[in-house]
Design a protein around this motif. Structure first.
Motif, PDB file in Angstrom:
ATOM      1  N   MET A  50       0.834  -1.211   0.000  1.00  0.00           N
ATOM      2  CA  MET A  50       0.000   0.000   0.000  1.00  0.00           C
ATOM      3  C   MET A  50       0.867   1.259   0.000  1.00  0.00           C
ATOM      4  N   TRP A  51       2.051   1.169   0.622  1.00  0.00           N
ATOM      5  CA  TRP A  51       2.954   2.315   0.692  1.00  0.00           C
ATOM      6  C   TRP A  51       3.385   2.753  -0.702  1.00  0.00           C
ATOM      7  N   THR A  52       3.440   1.800  -1.629  1.00  0.00           N
ATOM      8  CA  THR A  52       3.930   2.088  -2.973  1.00  0.00           C
ATOM      9  C   THR A  52       2.828   2.551  -3.935  1.00  0.00           C
ATOM     10  N   ILE A  53       1.591   2.593  -3.481  1.00  0.00           N
ATOM     11  CA  ILE A  53       0.512   3.100  -4.332  1.00  0.00           C
ATOM     12  C   ILE A  53       0.724   4.605  -4.508  1.00  0.00           C
ATOM     13  N   ILE A  59      -2.845  15.589  -2.012  1.00  0.00           N
ATOM     14  CA  ILE A  59      -3.494  15.020  -0.816  1.00  0.00           C
ATOM     15  C   ILE A  59      -2.525  14.389   0.165  1.00  0.00           C
ATOM     16  N   GLY A  60      -1.293  14.147  -0.239  1.00  0.00           N
ATOM     17  CA  GLY A  60      -0.366  13.534   0.706  1.00  0.00           C
ATOM     18  C   GLY A  60       0.937  13.125   0.059  1.00  0.00           C
ATOM     19  N   ARG A  61       1.630  12.256   0.749  1.00  0.00           N
ATOM     20  CA  ARG A  61       2.939  11.775   0.306  1.00  0.00           C
ATOM     21  C   ARG A  61       2.927  10.251   0.269  1.00  0.00           C
ATOM     22  N   PRO A  62       4.003   9.635  -0.234  1.00  0.00           N
ATOM     23  CA  PRO A  62       4.031   8.160  -0.246  1.00  0.00           C
ATOM     24  C   PRO A  62       3.742   7.604   1.152  1.00  0.00           C
ATOM     25  N   VAL A  67      -1.207   4.429   5.535  1.00  0.00           N
ATOM     26  CA  VAL A  67      -1.563   5.025   6.827  1.00  0.00           C
ATOM     27  C   VAL A  67      -3.085   5.075   6.984  1.00  0.00           C
ATOM     28  N   CYS A  68      -3.800   5.386   5.910  1.00  0.00           N
ATOM     29  CA  CYS A  68      -5.272   5.370   5.985  1.00  0.00           C
ATOM     30  C   CYS A  68      -5.770   3.972   6.381  1.00  0.00           C
ATOM     31  N   ALA A  69      -5.215   2.934   5.755  1.00  0.00           N
ATOM     32  CA  ALA A  69      -5.612   1.561   6.082  1.00  0.00           C
ATOM     33  C   ALA A  69      -5.229   1.208   7.522  1.00  0.00           C
ATOM     34  N   LEU A  70      -4.065   1.668   7.969  1.00  0.00           N
ATOM     35  CA  LEU A  70      -3.634   1.394   9.338  1.00  0.00           C
ATOM     36  C   LEU A  70      -4.546   2.074  10.350  1.00  0.00           C
ATOM     37  N   VAL A  71      -4.996   3.268  10.050  1.00  0.00           N
ATOM     38  CA  VAL A  71      -5.937   3.968  10.950  1.00  0.00           C
ATOM     39  C   VAL A  71      -7.239   3.182  11.044  1.00  0.00           C
TER      40      VAL A  71
END
Length: 163
Positions: A50-53, A59-62, A67-71
Protein backbone atom coordinates in the motif's frame (compact mmCIF):
# COMPACT_ATOMS: atom_id res chain seq x y z
CA UNK A 1 -14.44 -25.08 14.21
CA UNK A 2 -17.56 -24.48 16.25
CA UNK A 3 -19.89 -21.89 14.76
CA UNK A 4 -20.03 -18.61 16.62
CA UNK A 5 -23.12 -16.50 16.94
CA UNK A 6 -22.47 -13.40 14.79
CA UNK A 7 -23.88 -11.16 17.52
CA UNK A 8 -20.98 -12.27 19.74
CA UNK A 9 -18.57 -10.76 17.22
CA UNK A 10 -20.13 -7.32 17.03
CA UNK A 11 -17.81 -4.34 17.62
CA UNK A 12 -19.45 -3.64 20.97
CA UNK A 13 -18.10 -6.92 22.36
CA UNK A 14 -14.55 -7.64 23.37
CA UNK A 15 -11.99 -9.51 21.30
CA UNK A 16 -12.15 -12.81 23.21
CA UNK A 17 -14.71 -14.58 20.95
CA UNK A 18 -12.59 -13.75 17.89
CA UNK A 19 -9.38 -14.96 19.55
CA UNK A 20 -10.96 -18.14 20.89
CA UNK A 21 -12.38 -19.00 17.49
CA UNK A 22 -9.04 -18.30 15.82
CA UNK A 23 -7.24 -20.46 18.41
CA UNK A 24 -9.57 -23.36 17.64
CA UNK A 25 -8.27 -23.35 14.06
CA UNK A 26 -4.62 -23.16 15.14
CA UNK A 27 -3.82 -26.07 17.46
CA UNK A 28 -0.94 -27.75 15.63
CA UNK A 29 2.48 -26.54 16.89
CA UNK A 30 3.95 -26.39 13.37
CA UNK A 31 1.01 -24.34 12.12
CA UNK A 32 1.37 -22.01 15.11
CA UNK A 33 5.10 -21.58 14.43
CA UNK A 34 4.42 -20.83 10.77
CA UNK A 35 1.87 -18.20 11.87
CA UNK A 36 4.43 -16.56 14.17
CA UNK A 37 6.68 -16.18 11.12
CA UNK A 38 4.19 -15.58 8.33
CA UNK A 39 1.53 -13.32 9.87
CA UNK A 40 3.96 -10.48 10.70
CA UNK A 41 5.55 -10.85 7.26
CA UNK A 42 2.17 -10.69 5.54
CA UNK A 43 1.19 -7.67 7.63
CA UNK A 44 4.40 -5.87 6.70
CA UNK A 45 3.99 -6.80 3.03
CA UNK A 46 0.43 -5.44 2.95
CA UNK A 47 1.66 -2.18 4.46
CA UNK A 48 4.62 -2.01 2.07
CA UNK A 49 2.48 -2.72 -0.99
CA UNK A 50 0.00 0.00 0.00
CA UNK A 51 2.95 2.32 0.69
CA UNK A 52 3.93 2.09 -2.97
CA UNK A 53 0.51 3.10 -4.33
CA UNK A 54 0.98 6.50 -5.98
CA UNK A 55 -0.46 9.44 -4.04
CA UNK A 56 -1.40 12.75 -5.67
CA UNK A 57 0.84 15.37 -4.09
CA UNK A 58 -2.23 17.50 -3.44
CA UNK A 59 -3.49 15.02 -0.82
CA UNK A 60 -0.37 13.53 0.71
CA UNK A 61 2.94 11.77 0.31
CA UNK A 62 4.03 8.16 -0.25
CA UNK A 63 2.53 5.97 2.43
CA UNK A 64 -0.70 7.94 2.61
CA UNK A 65 -2.91 5.00 1.55
CA UNK A 66 -1.11 2.63 3.91
CA UNK A 67 -1.56 5.02 6.83
CA UNK A 68 -5.27 5.37 5.98
CA UNK A 69 -5.61 1.56 6.08
CA UNK A 70 -3.63 1.39 9.34
CA UNK A 71 -5.94 3.97 10.95
CA UNK A 72 -8.96 1.89 9.93
CA UNK A 73 -7.35 -1.31 11.26
CA UNK A 74 -6.37 0.40 14.51
CA UNK A 75 -9.93 1.72 14.91
CA UNK A 76 -11.30 -1.82 14.62
CA UNK A 77 -8.73 -3.16 17.10
CA UNK A 78 -9.43 -0.31 19.54
CA UNK A 79 -13.18 -0.99 19.43
CA UNK A 80 -12.55 -4.67 20.16
CA UNK A 81 -9.93 -4.28 22.89
CA UNK A 82 -8.14 -1.24 24.28
CA UNK A 83 -5.28 -3.48 25.47
CA UNK A 84 -4.70 -5.09 22.09
CA UNK A 85 -5.46 -1.86 20.25
CA UNK A 86 -2.72 -0.04 22.15
CA UNK A 87 -0.16 -2.82 21.62
CA UNK A 88 -1.06 -3.18 17.95
CA UNK A 89 -0.80 0.58 17.46
CA UNK A 90 2.84 0.33 18.55
CA UNK A 91 3.45 -2.66 16.26
CA UNK A 92 1.70 -1.02 13.29
CA UNK A 93 3.67 2.20 13.83
CA UNK A 94 6.92 0.18 13.91
CA UNK A 95 5.97 -1.55 10.64
CA UNK A 96 5.11 1.82 9.10
CA UNK A 97 8.47 3.25 10.17
CA UNK A 98 10.30 0.20 8.82
CA UNK A 99 8.39 0.56 5.56
CA UNK A 100 9.23 4.26 5.24
CA UNK A 101 12.91 3.42 5.71
CA UNK A 102 12.70 0.64 3.12
CA UNK A 103 10.87 2.96 0.72
CA UNK A 104 13.63 5.57 1.02
CA UNK A 105 16.39 2.98 0.64
CA UNK A 106 14.90 0.80 -2.11
CA UNK A 107 12.49 3.09 -3.91
CA UNK A 108 8.89 2.18 -4.74
CA UNK A 109 9.58 -0.34 -7.53
CA UNK A 110 12.10 -2.45 -5.61
CA UNK A 111 10.03 -2.27 -2.42
CA UNK A 112 6.95 -3.42 -4.35
CA UNK A 113 8.83 -6.39 -5.85
CA UNK A 114 10.31 -7.37 -2.47
CA UNK A 115 6.99 -7.03 -0.65
CA UNK A 116 5.13 -9.00 -3.31
CA UNK A 117 7.69 -11.83 -3.28
CA UNK A 118 7.69 -12.08 0.52
CA UNK A 119 3.87 -11.85 0.52
CA UNK A 120 3.58 -14.86 -1.81
CA UNK A 121 6.12 -16.94 0.13
CA UNK A 122 4.48 -16.07 3.47
CA UNK A 123 1.03 -17.04 2.20
CA UNK A 124 2.43 -20.33 0.94
CA UNK A 125 3.76 -20.85 4.48
CA UNK A 126 0.32 -20.10 5.91
CA UNK A 127 -1.38 -22.61 3.62
CA UNK A 128 1.26 -25.26 4.35
CA UNK A 129 0.57 -24.72 8.05
CA UNK A 130 -3.13 -25.21 7.49
CA UNK A 131 -2.52 -28.34 5.42
CA UNK A 132 -0.54 -29.71 8.37
CA UNK A 133 -3.28 -28.54 10.76
CA UNK A 134 -5.97 -30.16 8.63
CA UNK A 135 -8.17 -27.08 8.88
CA UNK A 136 -8.87 -24.36 6.40
CA UNK A 137 -7.72 -20.81 7.20
CA UNK A 138 -10.12 -18.86 9.38
CA UNK A 139 -10.36 -15.95 6.96
CA UNK A 140 -12.16 -18.23 4.49
CA UNK A 141 -15.16 -18.11 6.84
CA UNK A 142 -14.92 -14.37 7.58
CA UNK A 143 -12.46 -11.84 6.15
CA UNK A 144 -12.30 -10.12 9.54
CA UNK A 145 -9.98 -12.95 10.57
CA UNK A 146 -7.30 -11.26 8.46
CA UNK A 147 -7.29 -8.65 11.25
CA UNK A 148 -7.66 -11.23 14.01
CA UNK A 149 -4.41 -13.05 13.12
CA UNK A 150 -2.12 -10.19 14.20
CA UNK A 151 -4.29 -9.59 17.29
CA UNK A 152 -4.07 -13.30 18.20
CA UNK A 153 -0.28 -13.18 18.05
CA UNK A 154 -0.18 -9.91 20.02
CA UNK A 155 -2.48 -11.37 22.66
CA UNK A 156 -0.15 -14.36 23.06
CA UNK A 157 2.88 -12.07 23.25
CA UNK A 158 1.27 -9.81 25.86
CA UNK A 159 0.21 -12.82 27.94
CA UNK A 160 3.73 -14.25 27.74
CA UNK A 161 5.00 -11.01 29.31
CA UNK A 162 2.18 -10.94 31.88
CA UNK A 163 0.40 -7.95 30.36
Amino acid sequence: MTPIDDSALSPARDMRPWLDSYSADHQNPTNRLLHWICVPLILWCAIALMWTIPVPSSIGRPGFWAVCALVLAFTWYWKQSRRLGTALLIALAAFALLTELAYRELGPSSLRVLAFAVFVVAWIGQFVGHLIEGRRPSFLTDLAYLLVGPAWLMDKLLRRFGL
